[in-house]
Design an enzyme around this catalytic site. Structure first.
Site, PDB file in Angstrom:
ATOM      1  N   GLN A   5       3.040   9.989   0.925  1.00  0.00           N
ATOM      2  CA  GLN A   5       4.520   9.181   0.792  1.00  0.00           C
ATOM      3  C   GLN A   5       5.310   9.704  -0.171  1.00  0.00           C
ATOM      4  O   GLN A   5       6.493   9.353  -0.139  1.00  0.00           O
ATOM      5  CB  GLN A   5       4.418   7.811   1.166  1.00  0.00           C
ATOM      6  CG  GLN A   5       3.733   7.368   2.433  1.00  0.00           C
ATOM      7  CD  GLN A   5       3.475   5.835   2.570  1.00  0.00           C
ATOM      8  OE1 GLN A   5       2.410   5.403   2.026  1.00  0.00           O
ATOM      9  NE2 GLN A   5       4.534   5.211   3.210  1.00  0.00           N
ATOM     10  N   GLY A  58       0.776  -1.182  -0.053  1.00  0.00           N
ATOM     11  CA  GLY A  58      -0.158   0.137  -0.033  1.00  0.00           C
ATOM     12  C   GLY A  58       1.024   1.027   0.072  1.00  0.00           C
ATOM     13  O   GLY A  58       1.983   1.443   0.535  1.00  0.00           O
ATOM     14  N   HIS A 101      -2.512   7.853   6.465  1.00  0.00           N
ATOM     15  CA  HIS A 101      -1.479   8.599   6.024  1.00  0.00           C
ATOM     16  C   HIS A 101      -2.142  10.040   5.333  1.00  0.00           C
ATOM     17  O   HIS A 101      -1.484  10.868   5.391  1.00  0.00           O
ATOM     18  CB  HIS A 101      -0.890   7.922   4.697  1.00  0.00           C
ATOM     19  CG  HIS A 101       0.535   7.032   5.242  1.00  0.00           C
ATOM     20  ND1 HIS A 101       1.593   7.430   5.816  1.00  0.00           N
ATOM     21  CD2 HIS A 101       0.386   5.633   5.043  1.00  0.00           C
ATOM     22  CE1 HIS A 101       2.259   6.577   6.057  1.00  0.00           C
ATOM     23  NE2 HIS A 101       1.777   5.565   5.443  1.00  0.00           N
ATOM     24  N   CYS A 104       5.508   0.074   7.657  1.00  0.00           N
ATOM     25  CA  CYS A 104       5.179   1.554   6.766  1.00  0.00           C
ATOM     26  C   CYS A 104       6.513   1.586   6.087  1.00  0.00           C
ATOM     27  O   CYS A 104       7.644   1.643   6.605  1.00  0.00           O
ATOM     28  CB  CYS A 104       4.813   2.319   7.720  1.00  0.00           C
ATOM     29  SG  CYS A 104       4.435   3.948   6.946  1.00  0.00           S
ATOM     30  N   LEU A 105       6.578   1.828   5.077  1.00  0.00           N
ATOM     31  CA  LEU A 105       7.542   2.231   3.956  1.00  0.00           C
ATOM     32  C   LEU A 105       8.229   3.504   4.627  1.00  0.00           C
ATOM     33  O   LEU A 105       9.390   4.021   4.154  1.00  0.00           O
ATOM     34  CB  LEU A 105       6.994   2.323   2.505  1.00  0.00           C
ATOM     35  CG  LEU A 105       6.536   0.944   1.925  1.00  0.00           C
ATOM     36  CD1 LEU A 105       6.169   1.243   0.430  1.00  0.00           C
ATOM     37  CD2 LEU A 105       7.823  -0.093   1.717  1.00  0.00           C
ATOM     38  N   HIS A 111      -4.799   1.951   7.457  1.00  0.00           N
ATOM     39  CA  HIS A 111      -3.389   2.450   7.320  1.00  0.00           C
ATOM     40  C   HIS A 111      -3.003   3.535   6.492  1.00  0.00           C
ATOM     41  O   HIS A 111      -2.546   4.762   6.631  1.00  0.00           O
ATOM     42  CB  HIS A 111      -2.284   1.247   7.164  1.00  0.00           C
ATOM     43  CG  HIS A 111      -0.634   1.778   7.259  1.00  0.00           C
ATOM     44  ND1 HIS A 111       0.177   1.226   8.233  1.00  0.00           N
ATOM     45  CD2 HIS A 111      -0.065   2.430   6.316  1.00  0.00           C
ATOM     46  CE1 HIS A 111       1.270   1.581   7.629  1.00  0.00           C
ATOM     47  NE2 HIS A 111       1.227   2.359   6.541  1.00  0.00           N
ATOM     48  N   GLU A 112      -3.484   3.298   5.161  1.00  0.00           N
ATOM     49  CA  GLU A 112      -3.307   4.287   3.969  1.00  0.00           C
ATOM     50  C   GLU A 112      -4.237   5.660   4.474  1.00  0.00           C
ATOM     51  O   GLU A 112      -3.719   6.589   4.144  1.00  0.00           O
ATOM     52  CB  GLU A 112      -3.620   3.837   2.835  1.00  0.00           C
ATOM     53  CG  GLU A 112      -2.777   2.655   2.263  1.00  0.00           C
ATOM     54  CD  GLU A 112      -1.121   2.656   2.659  1.00  0.00           C
ATOM     55  OE1 GLU A 112      -0.724   3.620   2.564  1.00  0.00           O
ATOM     56  OE2 GLU A 112      -0.624   1.718   3.056  1.00  0.00           O
TER      57      GLU A 112
HETATM   58 NI    NI Z   1       2.550   3.548   5.636  1.00  0.00          NI
END
Ligand code: NI
Length: 169
Positions: free
Chosen positions: A51, A46, A139, A93-94, A135-136
């Site tokens: 991001q 995701g 963000h 998370c990236l 989660h997204e």
């Molecule tokens: Ni994330």
């Protein structure tokens, strides 16, 4: 298509509430394609626009990591309209590389939003999909995993992150 740089904590754009998508034109289509490519390259399941440094309410999810095209989910201006249950599970998370944290989330969710053409869609997600959706969407609201753990744990993780992300000398 091109990959874009993934912003990591403590990049400011990750802390901002992203603005709604208003136009579903070429610029958005390019952004979506780049986000998909960036997510696959990472690799991740995701990615939200903040991001990649774009403060817009658009996110992509693909639990199949690019192997099943029908699993690709693109959502603009998503809103959670229903939640059921609660479950705690490890999440990464990236934008917080190398970390996973135990996070409590709803077990299943219903999300309404728009697809890449601007058509209204409703998505029902359970388990991993429910987690990815929440989660997204976090963000898009400037909320990171760090904001979902207790203050004591948060400070420990921040210290470790600072070390991990410090340029090598
Ligand atoms: Ni994330």
């Amino acid at each position: 298509m091109a990959t874009r740089e993934i912003h990591t904590w403590p990049s400011r754009v990750l802390k901002e509430r992203a603005a709604p998508v208003e136009e579903f034109g070429e610029e958005l289509q390019r952004l979506i394609d780049d986000m998909l490519e960036t997510m696959y390259a990472a690799p991740g399941i995701g990615l939200a626009a903040p991001q990649v440094g774009v403060s817009r309410r658009i996110m992509v999810i693909d639990l199949s990591s690019g192997t099943e095209p029908e699993q690709v989910l693109i959502l603009a201006n998503p809103e959670i309209v229903e939640t059921v249950g609660e479950v705690t599970s490890e999440e990464g998370c990236l934008s917080l590389p190398e970390f996973s944290l135990k996070i409590r989330r709803a077990e299943s969710v219903v999300v309404r939003g728009y697809d890449r053409e601007g058509l209204e869609v409703e998505v029902r997600g359970e388990d991993l999909l429910a987690r990815a959706l929440q989660h997204e969407i976090d963000h898009l609201d400037g909320v990171l995993l760090l904001d979902r753990v207790n203050p004591f744990r948060r400070e420990i993780v921040k210290k470790k992150l600072k070390k991990a992300l410090a340029p090598a000398e």
